[in-house]
Design an enzyme around this catalytic site. Structure first.
Site, PDB file in Angstrom:
ATOM      1  N   CYS A 175      -7.042 -23.642  -0.860  1.00 43.65           N
ATOM      2  CA  CYS A 175      -6.796 -22.887  -2.099  1.00 43.65           C
ATOM      3  C   CYS A 175      -7.683 -21.650  -2.208  1.00 43.65           C
ATOM      4  O   CYS A 175      -7.453 -20.782  -3.057  1.00 43.65           O
ATOM      5  CB  CYS A 175      -7.077 -23.773  -3.315  1.00 43.65           C
ATOM      6  N   THR A 223      -3.372  -7.722  14.098  1.00 44.23           N
ATOM      7  CA  THR A 223      -2.293  -7.150  13.277  1.00 44.23           C
ATOM      8  C   THR A 223      -2.654  -5.790  12.683  1.00 44.23           C
ATOM      9  O   THR A 223      -3.745  -5.603  12.149  1.00 44.23           O
ATOM     10  CB  THR A 223      -1.918  -8.106  12.141  1.00 44.23           C
ATOM     11  N   ARG A 268       0.790  -1.236   0.000  1.00 49.30           N
ATOM     12  CA  ARG A 268       0.000   0.000   0.000  1.00 49.30           C
ATOM     13  C   ARG A 268       0.817   1.278   0.000  1.00 49.30           C
ATOM     14  O   ARG A 268       0.274   2.349   0.229  1.00 49.30           O
ATOM     15  CB  ARG A 268      -0.999  -0.018   1.158  1.00 49.30           C
ATOM     16  N   GLU A 327      -5.355 -13.841   9.996  1.00 45.13           N
ATOM     17  CA  GLU A 327      -6.124 -15.007   9.541  1.00 45.13           C
ATOM     18  C   GLU A 327      -5.350 -16.297   9.780  1.00 45.13           C
ATOM     19  O   GLU A 327      -5.901 -17.376   9.711  1.00 45.13           O
ATOM     20  CB  GLU A 327      -6.431 -14.886   8.044  1.00 45.13           C
ATOM     21  N   ASN A 367      -8.406  -7.572  13.322  1.00 42.18           N
ATOM     22  CA  ASN A 367      -9.371  -8.474  13.926  1.00 42.18           C
ATOM     23  C   ASN A 367      -8.672  -9.473  14.840  1.00 42.18           C
ATOM     24  O   ASN A 367      -7.469  -9.693  14.756  1.00 42.18           O
ATOM     25  CB  ASN A 367     -10.135  -9.233  12.836  1.00 42.18           C
ATOM     26  N   CYS A 403      -6.887 -17.763  -2.621  1.00 45.00           N
ATOM     27  CA  CYS A 403      -6.328 -17.238  -3.881  1.00 45.00           C
ATOM     28  C   CYS A 403      -7.191 -17.600  -5.086  1.00 45.00           C
ATOM     29  O   CYS A 403      -7.342 -16.798  -6.000  1.00 45.00           O
ATOM     30  CB  CYS A 403      -4.914 -17.761  -4.097  1.00 45.00           C
ATOM     31  N   HIS A 404      -7.730 -18.831  -5.092  1.00 47.27           N
ATOM     32  CA  HIS A 404      -8.443 -19.266  -6.294  1.00 47.27           C
ATOM     33  C   HIS A 404      -9.956 -19.097  -6.189  1.00 47.27           C
ATOM     34  O   HIS A 404     -10.680 -19.534  -7.094  1.00 47.27           O
ATOM     35  CB  HIS A 404      -8.051 -20.705  -6.639  1.00 47.27           C
ATOM     36  N   ASP A 450     -14.377 -10.832  12.241  1.00 46.22           N
ATOM     37  CA  ASP A 450     -13.251 -10.308  11.453  1.00 46.22           C
ATOM     38  C   ASP A 450     -13.414  -8.799  11.225  1.00 46.22           C
ATOM     39  O   ASP A 450     -13.080  -8.283  10.167  1.00 46.22           O
ATOM     40  CB  ASP A 450     -13.129 -11.051  10.100  1.00 46.22           C
ATOM     41  N   MET A 457       2.470 -19.314  -6.789  1.00 44.97           N
ATOM     42  CA  MET A 457       1.770 -20.568  -6.496  1.00 44.97           C
ATOM     43  C   MET A 457       2.728 -21.456  -5.699  1.00 44.97           C
ATOM     44  O   MET A 457       3.667 -22.012  -6.249  1.00 44.97           O
ATOM     45  CB  MET A 457       1.336 -21.244  -7.800  1.00 44.97           C
TER      46      MET A 457
HETATM   47 CA    CA Z   1      -8.839 -10.101   8.795  1.00 47.74          CA
END
Ligand code: CA
Length: 717
Positions: A635, A267, A144, A206, A287, A638-639, A332, A678
């Protein structure tokens, strides 16, 4: 404006040595590169043509007072130049502009410097982040932005380093590992620089990490202080600035539960604002982890300091005050979203306030001298709490929202995507309005009581993963269809706590916002537009069509009498990866786009085509498909839920690799695409597991093929 000469301190010496004979840029940066210090940053309003820190000034308002581009001539705004990046993931940074040079970070924590007048690339820096780190990233390999201080540019890298670069050459001056790299920590946030220090947080709530922020000496990289957001799970001192307050206040707000294994999260991955009026940093904290209050803390305690605004002494890191927006977080609801500092007249009195629109859907006005809540109202659709009690400062939480207490499911709005996320909001002192990119995205929560901590994995809430990742059959697809959502640009009066105007975007279209003195508000769109609205009434006054999503916040600068608007293009982040059905244009690589009045530059297309579904002739058993659906939980970040990726990452239903057993195993088990992000899973998955995953993917590819054929029949008829 003063431009101090380079001081001969560690790091600075190297800058001096290299400055000889480097002609590039000398004409436009005669006083040196990125020569910013506290005096210059605090007086940012005296040089409105610069953009030297996040949000344009220490107040992080995302407001540029420049008005050469305004409602009367914005129709003549056109592209001045563009620069192409070598990364194809989400672009979330806002560039800095200092003394003729634009500095920006890109995904994969790379940094670029451009001659801001011509677009000539001056240097680029690649921290060579290992692609395998993508395994520990919930929401794309984004970055960012950078910070500037005394001839140096600072970037946090995805693998947990804080790096100081020579602003003139892009060469490393120092580098510090700021996290325990054996744990799933990452950094996507922007450093901030103040008082000769540079501060950085981290991400990973997470995955089961304990959040903190660390301040370093800007010249040497020597650690100055650290503050842990959550207490030490063993109730031991860390030797950090946070020890005292956690002993006195923090530890007793946590019950017994999985937080003692995960560290509790919290975090600080985005908002860390330096407040020059009180010499404090205000941190938006993340969270709690795991998500479920019951799993984490036995449905007990507020869990300080997650989901809070937390103010620390800028010089020592000592606790000043906190305001917790989401006590006992179950959803969250991070509070890391951008914080704006300003002064408002409230009931006839001038108050120095922090403005905040975190994930949980309430807009907060907090006195930044003492952390006292002045007002809080819903700025979006909210069903977890009826309101905020101004006496106690606490939300009035609906009973059914506590799914760990009721034992039932709770379909919440907002969900983990937040009513507002990382996308910068803006505050205009001319209109006294805050411009918020709002999104209404529901999400179902449940705690099935089976949470088990797994080191290094996604320790959030397993019940959610299995319910919403899209198993075999049509039922999960129906749930995914229900995630069709809505977004809008909201102009909010922070004193009255009411909406002034809104522009509906249809589907989710969150993108960062810039407000300017020309009575304009700029916001991008996922389908590649940059749009300008009147700041006073929301009327659309200009729109430009590109080839790639614009989700980052724009900025503005002045150079040789010309005003420019700059913004990054590149689709990615949590919305792109996890919210299906976004009408997005996805480019083959990210870009910086720079606009000026009468700009006539053209832009070659880089739009990535959408591929067709591909189905292998192979047959699989139902048991394989079922097992693959369960494994797909690894997965999904990301997927995509149900394999919907909005064309951003490979849609596995459209991937030829998933039609070949060997090619698929090479990628999944051996890591043949690790350099693309990946990771290799061979240490956790067997060849049978990989084949089961392929079985699941192929079952979904068949459904997609069927649907696409049905659609094309309809369109032919
Ligand atoms: Ca989060």
């Amino acid at each position: 404006m003063t431009r101090t000469l380079l001081r001969c301190v560690a790091g600075g010496t190297a800058v001096l040595g290299l400055s000889i004979g480097l002609g590039a840029g000398a004409a436009f940066a005669a006083g040196g590169f990125a020569q910013v210090d506290g005096k210059r940053l605090i007086s940012a309003s005296k040089e409105p043509g610069s953009w030297m820190t996040r949000g344009g000034s220490y107040y992080e308002t995302y407001f540029s007072p420049l008005d050469k581009i305004n409602v009367n001539n914005v129709s003549k705004l056109g592209l001045a130049w563009h620069g192409d990046f070598d990364t194809d993931r989400g672009q979330q940074a806002t560039p800095l502009f200092i003394d003729g040079v634009l500095y920006t970070s890109t995904s994969w924590s790379k940094v670029y410097a451009y001659d801001a007048a011509t677009g000539k690339e001056l240097w680029r820096y690649d921290p060579k982040v290992p692609g395998s780190i993508a395994k520990s990233v919930c929401c794309d390999v984004v970055n960012r932005g950078v910070a500037a201080w005394n001839g140096k540019i600072f970037v946090g890298t995805l693998d947990g380093r804080l790096v100081a670069l020579d602003a003139k050459t892009g060469k490393e001056v120092w580098s510090q590992v700021t996290v325990d790299q054996s744990k799933p920590y990452t950094i996507t946030g922007q450093p901030r620089a103040f008082n000769g220090k540079v501060i950085i947080g981290n991400s990973g709530s997470e995955y089961g990490v304990r959040g903190y922020v660390t301040a370093y000496d800007a010249e040497t990289g020597k650690p100055a202080w650290r503050f842990f957001i959550t207490p030490n799970p063993n109730n031991q001192p860390d030797g950090a600035a946070s020890d005292r307050i956690h002993r006195e206040l923090g530890y007793s707000t946590w019950g017994d539960g999985a937080w003692k294994q995960t560290g509790g999260g919290g975090t600080a991955w985005d908002a860390i604002v330096y407040d020059p009026d009180f010499n404090q940093v205000i941190i938006g904290t993340g969270n709690a982890n795991p998500w479920s209050w019951k799993s984490r803390s036995g449905n007990k305690g507020d869990n300080l300091f997650v989901g809070s605004m937390l103010a620390l002494d800028a010089d020592t890191g000592d606790y000043r005050w906190h305001y917790q927006e989401t006590p006992g977080d179950d959803w969250d609801y991070t509070s890391v979203q951008p914080i704006i500092l300003t002064e408002l007249s409230i009931n006839g009195a001038k108050r120095k306030v922090a403005l905040h629109a975190p994930k949980n859907g309430f807009f907060y006005v907090v006195d930044r001298q003492n952390g006292k809540l002045l007002s809080a109202e819903k700025f979006a659709t909210v069903n977890w709490a009826s309101g905020v009690d101004l006496e106690t400062g606490r939300p009035v939480v609906y009973e059914q929202a506590r799914y760990g207490v009721t034992g039932g499911d709770f379909l919440a709005i907002p969900g983990p995507f937040g009513a507002h996320n990382w996308h910068p909001m803006a505050f205009s002192p001319k209109t006294n309005l805050v411009y918020i990119p709002v999104q209404n995205i529901p999400f179902g929560y449940s705690d099935d009581g089976t949470f088990k901590y797994t080191a290094g994995h996604g320790n959030w809430n397993l019940a959610i993963t299995s319910a919403q990742n899209g198993g075999p059959g049509d039922e999960p697809e129906r749930k995914i269809q229900a995630m069709r959502t809505e977004g809008h640009l909201l102009a909010w009066d922070p004193v009255r706590q009411t909406a002034a105007w809104r522009v509906n975007h249809g589907g989710v279209a969150s993108a960062g916002v810039l407000a300017t003195g020309g009575n304009l508000v700029f916001q991008g769109t996922p389908d590649g537009k940059l749009v300008a609205y009147r700041a006073d009434n929301g009327q659309k006054v200009w729109s430009w069509q590109g080839h790639d999503a614009i989700i980052a916040g724009a900025m503005s600068y002045m150079l040789k009498g010309e005003q420019y608007i700059a913004v990054l293009a590149g689709f990615g982040g949590s919305n792109a990866l996890h919210v299906p059905f976004i009408n997005a244009k996805v480019g083959t690589h990210g870009r910086i786009l720079v606009f000026k009045l009468d700009g006539k530059a053209t832009l070659p297309s880089n739009t990535k085509p959408v591929l067709n579904a591909v189905v292998a002739p192979d047959t699989f058993t139902d048991a394989q498909v079922k097992k693959g659906g369960e494994l797909y939980g690894n997965c999904v970040f990301c997927h995509g839920f149900g394999l919907h990726t909005n064309n951003m990452l490979p849609d596995l239903r459209r991937s030829p690799i998933a039609t070949s057993k060997d090619a698929f195993a090479d990628v999944v088990l051996k890591g043949s695409r690790e350099n693309k992000g990946m990771p290799k899973w061979g240490d956790q998955l067997t060849a049978d597991d990989a084949e089961a995953l392929r079985a699941f993917i192929q079952s979904r590819a068949k459904l997609l093929k069927r649907d696409l054929e049905a659609e094309s029949k309809v369109s032919r008829n």
